[in-house]
Design a protein around this motif. Structure first.
Motif, PDB file in Angstrom:
ATOM      1  N   ASP A 139      -4.496 -43.490  39.023  1.00 39.08           N
ATOM      2  CA  ASP A 139      -5.712 -43.510  38.738  1.00 39.08           C
ATOM      3  C   ASP A 139      -6.199 -44.686  39.537  1.00 39.08           C
ATOM      4  O   ASP A 139      -7.611 -44.617  39.996  1.00 39.08           O
ATOM      5  CB  ASP A 139      -5.924 -43.904  37.362  1.00 39.08           C
ATOM      6  N   SER A 153      -3.398 -35.498  40.753  1.00 33.76           N
ATOM      7  CA  SER A 153      -3.232 -36.795  40.060  1.00 33.76           C
ATOM      8  C   SER A 153      -1.871 -36.837  39.198  1.00 33.76           C
ATOM      9  O   SER A 153      -1.448 -35.716  38.828  1.00 33.76           O
ATOM     10  CB  SER A 153      -4.447 -36.744  38.949  1.00 33.76           C
ATOM     11  N   CYS A 154      -1.417 -38.076  38.761  1.00 31.87           N
ATOM     12  CA  CYS A 154      -0.148 -38.229  38.198  1.00 31.87           C
ATOM     13  C   CYS A 154      -0.359 -37.947  36.690  1.00 31.87           C
ATOM     14  O   CYS A 154       0.464 -37.476  35.978  1.00 31.87           O
ATOM     15  CB  CYS A 154       0.402 -39.789  38.451  1.00 31.87           C
ATOM     16  N   THR A 155      -1.535 -37.779  36.233  1.00 30.45           N
ATOM     17  CA  THR A 155      -1.902 -37.812  34.996  1.00 30.45           C
ATOM     18  C   THR A 155      -2.357 -36.368  34.492  1.00 30.45           C
ATOM     19  O   THR A 155      -2.647 -35.958  33.450  1.00 30.45           O
ATOM     20  CB  THR A 155      -3.108 -38.725  34.332  1.00 30.45           C
ATOM     21  N   SER A 205      -2.228 -32.321  33.850  1.00 31.67           N
ATOM     22  CA  SER A 205      -1.345 -31.610  33.203  1.00 31.67           C
ATOM     23  C   SER A 205      -0.728 -30.316  34.043  1.00 31.67           C
ATOM     24  O   SER A 205      -1.423 -30.170  35.062  1.00 31.67           O
ATOM     25  CB  SER A 205      -1.919 -30.999  32.023  1.00 31.67           C
TER      26      SER A 205
END
Length: 301
Positions: free
Chosen positions: A113, A297-299, A301
Motif C-alpha cells: 500500500d 497489490s499484495c493485499t 485477493s
C-alpha cells in the motif's frame, strides 16, 4: 594701536572659524552616514552568508533523514515480504500433499500500500544443490558452462576441502573460495543451499533455469534428481524496491512448523540495502521473459 588691533584680529579669526563650521560639520555627517551604510551592507552580507550556510545544512540534513526513512521503509517492507511468504507456505502445507503448489523458486511480485514493490522467491531446499552433501557428478554439472574444466575442477576440489574441515555454514561462504568472482557467484548462488542435506535434487522443487542447465550437461536424471521435496525447510529471497535503483534485500532460510507455536523457525537471515537499477538473478530472466509485468497489490485477493 597694536592693543586696539588685537581684539579686532581675534574677532576676525572667530568669524572665519564660525563661517567654516557648517561645512566641516556637513562633511563629518556625510562621512558618518557613509560609514553607517557600509556597516549595514557588511552586516547584510554576513547575515546572507549565514542564511545560505544554514539552508545548506538544513537541506543536507533533510536529504539524509529522507534517505534514512526510505532505508527503514525498505527494510520493513522486505520483512513484510518474508512474512507474506511464510504465511503462504503455512497455508500451502495445510493442503493434501497432492494439492500443494511446488515451491520451485519461480519469482513473483506485488505492490504494498505504501507503493513499495516486492520481488520474492520461495524454494524448497531440496530444489537447491547442497554445498556440503551434493555429489561430485552434480557439482561437475553445476559448474559446466560456468567455468572452464580446469577452473571447475579447482572449485570442486576447494568445496571438498572445505567439507573436510568445518564445512559450509552459509551459502555466502562459497564466495570466499579461490576463483569465485562476483559474476560466477551471482549466477550460482540462487541454486545453492546448506540445508538440504541431500546428495541430489528434487526435480519438482528445482528452478527451471537449473533444470535446463543440467539437461544440457547430459547428467543422468536418476543421479541429478534422486531426492524428494523437504516440505518444511525453504530458502526465501525478497527485494523491496522503494524507488528506482533503491531498496532493501533480505534473504532467509526458514523451517515451517504446521500445528506448532511458533509456526516457523528462522534458520538464517541476512539483509542489506539494495542499490541497482536492474534486478539480479533469478529475477532478471523472469522479468525479461514476460516483458512488462503488471504487478498486483499484495493485499488483492
Amino acid at each position: 594701536m597694536v592693543k586696539d588691533g588685537l581684539p579686532n584680529l581675534m574677532k576676525d579669526l572667530r568669524t572665519l572659524v564660525q563661517s567654516h563650521l557648517p561645512a566641516l560639520s556637513g562633511r563629518h555627517r556625510h562621512a558618518k552616514r557613509g560609514f553607517s551604510i557600509l556597516t549595514v551592507l557588511l552586516s547584510l552580507t554576513l547575515l546572507a552568508s549565514i542564511l545560505v550556510g544554514f539552508a545548506s545544512v538544513v537541506q543536507n540534513r533533510t536529504s539524509r533523514v529522507a534517505r534514512e526513512v526510505q532505508a527503514a521503509q525498505g527494510e520493513l517492507s522486505a520483512e513484510a515480504g518474508i512474512a507474506l511468504i511464510v504465511a503462504s507456505l503455512l497455508d500451502n502445507a495445510a493442503h493434501e500433499e497432492s494439492h500443494r503448489r511446488p515451491a520451485d523458486g519461480t519469482p513473483y511480485a506485488c505492490t504494498l500500500d505504501n507503493g513499495t514493490q516486492l520481488f520474492m522467491v520461495a524454494q524448497d531446499v531440496a530444489g537447491r544443490i547442497d554445498l556440503n552433501t551434493a555429489s561430485r557428478d552434480l557439482l561437475q554439472a553445476l559448474f559446466d558452462k560456468q567455468a572452464d574444466p580446469e577452473k571447475s575442477a579447482a572449485l570442486i576440489s576447494a568445496i571438498e576441502s572445505r567439507r573436510r574441515n568445518d564445512g559450509f555454514r552459509m551459502v555466502q561462504e562459497f564466495a570466499q573460495l579461490p576463483g569465485v568472482d562476483r559474476d560466477l557467484y551471482a549466477h550460482i548462488a540462487p541454486d545453492l543451499t546448506v540445508y538440504s542435506k541431500r546428495p541430489s535434487l528434487d526435480e519438482a522443487s528445482a528452478r527451471q533455469a537449473l533444470r535446463t542447465r543440467l539437461a544440457r550437461t547430459g547428467i543422468a536424471k536418476d543421479i541429478a534428481y534422486a531426492s524428494s521435496a523437504d516440505g518444511l525447510k525453504f530458502e526465501i529471497d525478497v527485494i523491496a524496491r522503494t524507488a528506482p535503483g533503491r531498496g532493501y534485500r533480505a534473504t532467509a532460510a526458514v523451517e515451517i512448523r504446521p500445528g506448532h507455536m511458533p509456526a516457523y523457525h528462522i534458520l538464517f537471515w541476512n539483509g542489506h540495502p539494495f542499490r541497482s537499477e536492474s534486478l539480479p538473478p533469478p529475477y532478471d530472466g523472469w522479468l525479461a521473459g514476460a516483458g512488462e509485468r503488471q504487478v498486483a497489490s499484495c493485499t488483492s485477493s
